[in-house]
Design a protein around this motif. Structure first.
Motif, PDB file in Angstrom:
ATOM      1  N   PHE A  27       0.847  -1.191   0.000  1.00 39.58           N
ATOM      2  CA  PHE A  27       0.000   0.000   0.000  1.00 39.58           C
ATOM      3  C   PHE A  27       0.887   1.247   0.000  1.00 39.58           C
ATOM      4  O   PHE A  27       1.878   1.303   0.721  1.00 39.58           O
ATOM      5  CB  PHE A  27      -0.897   0.031   1.239  1.00 39.58           C
ATOM      6  CG  PHE A  27      -1.713  -1.207   1.446  1.00 39.58           C
ATOM      7  CD1 PHE A  27      -2.887  -1.418   0.735  1.00 39.58           C
ATOM      8  CD2 PHE A  27      -1.311  -2.176   2.360  1.00 39.58           C
ATOM      9  CE1 PHE A  27      -3.639  -2.566   0.927  1.00 39.58           C
ATOM     10  CE2 PHE A  27      -2.063  -3.320   2.564  1.00 39.58           C
ATOM     11  CZ  PHE A  27      -3.226  -3.513   1.848  1.00 39.58           C
ATOM     12  N   PHE A  28       0.502   2.223  -0.803  1.00 46.09           N
ATOM     13  CA  PHE A  28       1.240   3.479  -0.862  1.00 46.09           C
ATOM     14  C   PHE A  28       0.367   4.684  -0.504  1.00 46.09           C
ATOM     15  O   PHE A  28       0.869   5.676  -0.004  1.00 46.09           O
ATOM     16  CB  PHE A  28       1.829   3.682  -2.267  1.00 46.09           C
ATOM     17  CG  PHE A  28       2.800   2.610  -2.661  1.00 46.09           C
ATOM     18  CD1 PHE A  28       4.123   2.663  -2.260  1.00 46.09           C
ATOM     19  CD2 PHE A  28       2.383   1.541  -3.438  1.00 46.09           C
ATOM     20  CE1 PHE A  28       5.033   1.674  -2.623  1.00 46.09           C
ATOM     21  CE2 PHE A  28       3.280   0.550  -3.804  1.00 46.09           C
ATOM     22  CZ  PHE A  28       4.601   0.608  -3.404  1.00 46.09           C
ATOM     23  N   LYS A  29      -0.932   4.588  -0.785  1.00 52.34           N
ATOM     24  CA  LYS A  29      -1.828   5.720  -0.587  1.00 52.34           C
ATOM     25  C   LYS A  29      -3.100   5.275   0.134  1.00 52.34           C
ATOM     26  O   LYS A  29      -3.483   4.103   0.084  1.00 52.34           O
ATOM     27  CB  LYS A  29      -2.178   6.357  -1.931  1.00 52.34           C
ATOM     28  CG  LYS A  29      -0.974   6.920  -2.670  1.00 52.34           C
ATOM     29  CD  LYS A  29      -1.368   7.549  -3.994  1.00 52.34           C
ATOM     30  CE  LYS A  29      -0.152   8.132  -4.699  1.00 52.34           C
ATOM     31  NZ  LYS A  29      -0.504   8.746  -6.006  1.00 52.34           N
ATOM     32  N   GLU A  32      -5.765   3.402  -1.807  1.00 52.19           N
ATOM     33  CA  GLU A  32      -5.510   1.969  -2.028  1.00 52.19           C
ATOM     34  C   GLU A  32      -5.972   1.146  -0.829  1.00 52.19           C
ATOM     35  O   GLU A  32      -6.532   0.054  -0.988  1.00 52.19           O
ATOM     36  CB  GLU A  32      -4.017   1.766  -2.296  1.00 52.19           C
ATOM     37  CG  GLU A  32      -3.563   2.436  -3.583  1.00 52.19           C
ATOM     38  CD  GLU A  32      -2.082   2.718  -3.644  1.00 52.19           C
ATOM     39  OE1 GLU A  32      -1.656   3.375  -4.614  1.00 52.19           O
ATOM     40  OE2 GLU A  32      -1.339   2.291  -2.724  1.00 52.19           O
ATOM     41  N   ARG A  33      -5.775   1.679   0.349  1.00 54.82           N
ATOM     42  CA  ARG A  33      -6.263   0.983   1.550  1.00 54.82           C
ATOM     43  C   ARG A  33      -7.794   0.971   1.579  1.00 54.82           C
ATOM     44  O   ARG A  33      -8.397  -0.032   1.969  1.00 54.82           O
ATOM     45  CB  ARG A  33      -5.696   1.652   2.800  1.00 54.82           C
ATOM     46  CG  ARG A  33      -4.178   1.543   2.919  1.00 54.82           C
ATOM     47  CD  ARG A  33      -3.648   2.309   4.132  1.00 54.82           C
ATOM     48  NE  ARG A  33      -2.220   2.139   4.295  1.00 54.82           N
ATOM     49  CZ  ARG A  33      -1.301   2.903   3.705  1.00 54.82           C
ATOM     50  NH1 ARG A  33      -1.691   3.904   2.912  1.00 54.82           N
ATOM     51  NH2 ARG A  33      -0.013   2.690   3.907  1.00 54.82           N
ATOM     52  N   ASN A  89      -1.108  -3.328 -10.295  1.00 56.39           N
ATOM     53  CA  ASN A  89      -0.269  -3.529 -11.474  1.00 56.39           C
ATOM     54  C   ASN A  89      -0.625  -2.547 -12.587  1.00 56.39           C
ATOM     55  O   ASN A  89       0.262  -2.014 -13.264  1.00 56.39           O
ATOM     56  CB  ASN A  89      -0.392  -4.967 -11.971  1.00 56.39           C
ATOM     57  CG  ASN A  89       0.368  -5.947 -11.095  1.00 56.39           C
ATOM     58  OD1 ASN A  89       1.126  -5.545 -10.213  1.00 56.39           O
ATOM     59  ND2 ASN A  89       0.181  -7.241 -11.337  1.00 56.39           N
ATOM     60  N   ARG A  90      -1.923  -2.307 -12.751  1.00 55.11           N
ATOM     61  CA  ARG A  90      -2.336  -1.336 -13.761  1.00 55.11           C
ATOM     62  C   ARG A  90      -1.917   0.077 -13.357  1.00 55.11           C
ATOM     63  O   ARG A  90      -1.403   0.847 -14.170  1.00 55.11           O
ATOM     64  CB  ARG A  90      -3.853  -1.393 -13.969  1.00 55.11           C
ATOM     65  CG  ARG A  90      -4.350  -2.619 -14.697  1.00 55.11           C
ATOM     66  CD  ARG A  90      -5.795  -2.425 -15.147  1.00 55.11           C
ATOM     67  NE  ARG A  90      -6.684  -2.110 -14.042  1.00 55.11           N
ATOM     68  CZ  ARG A  90      -7.359  -3.023 -13.340  1.00 55.11           C
ATOM     69  NH1 ARG A  90      -7.238  -4.306 -13.642  1.00 55.11           N
ATOM     70  NH2 ARG A  90      -8.151  -2.648 -12.346  1.00 55.11           N
ATOM     71  N   LYS A  91      -2.143   0.411 -12.109  1.00 59.66           N
ATOM     72  CA  LYS A  91      -1.877   1.773 -11.640  1.00 59.66           C
ATOM     73  C   LYS A  91      -0.403   2.137 -11.732  1.00 59.66           C
ATOM     74  O   LYS A  91      -0.054   3.261 -12.119  1.00 59.66           O
ATOM     75  CB  LYS A  91      -2.359   1.916 -10.196  1.00 59.66           C
ATOM     76  CG  LYS A  91      -2.157   3.316  -9.620  1.00 59.66           C
ATOM     77  CD  LYS A  91      -2.764   3.427  -8.230  1.00 59.66           C
ATOM     78  CE  LYS A  91      -2.567   4.838  -7.665  1.00 59.66           C
ATOM     79  NZ  LYS A  91      -3.179   4.966  -6.316  1.00 59.66           N
ATOM     80  N   TYR A  92       0.471   1.190 -11.360  1.00 56.89           N
ATOM     81  CA  TYR A  92       1.892   1.492 -11.301  1.00 56.89           C
ATOM     82  C   TYR A  92       2.689   0.852 -12.442  1.00 56.89           C
ATOM     83  O   TYR A  92       3.919   0.834 -12.390  1.00 56.89           O
ATOM     84  CB  TYR A  92       2.457   1.059  -9.948  1.00 56.89           C
ATOM     85  CG  TYR A  92       1.894   1.873  -8.800  1.00 56.89           C
ATOM     86  CD1 TYR A  92       2.325   3.170  -8.563  1.00 56.89           C
ATOM     87  CD2 TYR A  92       0.910   1.342  -7.969  1.00 56.89           C
ATOM     88  CE1 TYR A  92       1.805   3.922  -7.519  1.00 56.89           C
ATOM     89  CE2 TYR A  92       0.381   2.083  -6.921  1.00 56.89           C
ATOM     90  CZ  TYR A  92       0.840   3.374  -6.699  1.00 56.89           C
ATOM     91  OH  TYR A  92       0.320   4.121  -5.665  1.00 56.89           O
TER      92      TYR A  92
END
Length: 247
Positions: A27-29, A32-33, A89-92
């Motif tokens: 998780f980065f943001k 996303e959580r 995977n799509r987002k990053y």
């Protein structure tokens, strides 16, 4: 070597840990959580799993749930993690696995360890020095179980409900529990059991789970406690690495 069969019995709580691949962040943001919790809510209902507690750390997830079917936990975790990995995977623009293989799990004896396990999960950010108190960490079930903040995901377990005659008294009793740490011996047993995919409870409980599931529990009498000369006890920890979040 063949993988050990999961010991899952409908109606009995299960502690689940899913770690990120190679201990990398999952998780980065905050968004996303939020997505992950939404997926948990959707698929816990679809696969008949009552979720009682959770925490989303940076590189792993803890969940405490009671399944109503044998296949429920595996289906639940597969769908949540697969959908979330596809999104990430799509987002990053990344490829490969987001998760470190299969999740670890441990059947929990309700009367002896359920509340300790729930508190252990919710206090994870405190032990990792990401929060001063379980209630100050947004991405866990603590604020619902101890402060009554609504959650569409969570379902109260009978052991939690027995803490009081109404919601107010239950939350007050649970907050008192949360103000004290899980004792060192119980903490070691919780960690060791889930790391080795073993049930946590008395010998009678473990034998009952084996009988109900038809699955042997494995090295159930090799616990985390080792007696030393002079009656002293040493705690044998599971290998958790140097990352402070892997606790």
């Amino acid at each position: 070597m063949a993988r050990r069969l999961r010991l899952i019995v409908p109606g009995y709580p299960l502690h689940i840990v899913q770690r990120g691949h190679d201990r990398a962040p999952c998780f980065f943001k905050d968004a996303e959580r939020e997505l992950y919790l939404g997926l948990m809510s959707t698929y816990s209902r679809q696969w008949s799993c009552d979720v009682h507690a959770y925490v989303l750390m940076t590189n792993h997830v803890h969940v405490l749930l009671t399944p109503r079917t044998v296949e429920g936990p595996s289906r639940f975790m597969k769908d949540v993690n697969q959908r979330f990995a596809q999104f990430m995977n799509r987002k990053y623009a990344r490829v490969g696995s987001l998760w470190q293989g299969r999740f670890h799990s441990s059947l929990i004896q309700s009367d002896a360890y359920f509340l300790a396990c729930q508190r252990y999960i919710e206090a994870n950010p405190v032990r990792a020095r990401m929060a001063a108190h379980p209630l100050s960490y947004r991405w866990s079930s603590a604020r619902h179980n101890a402060a009554g903040i609504p959650s569409p995901l969570l379902v109260a377990h009978p052991t939690y409900l027995a803490l009081g005659d109404d919601d107010h008294s239950r939350r007050a009793s649970y907050r008192t529990l949360c103000d004290s740490e899980v004792d060192f011996e119980t903490l070691a047993r919780l960690r060791s059991a889930v790391q080795m995919n073993l049930p946590l409870g008395s010998d009678a409980f473990i034998e009952e789970m084996e009988s109900l599931s038809g699955v042997p529990a494995g090295r159930r009498r090799r616990g985390p406690l080792i007696k030393q000369a002079g009656g002293k006890v040493m705690v044998q920890h599971a290998r958790l690495g140097s990352d402070p979040e892997l606790i």
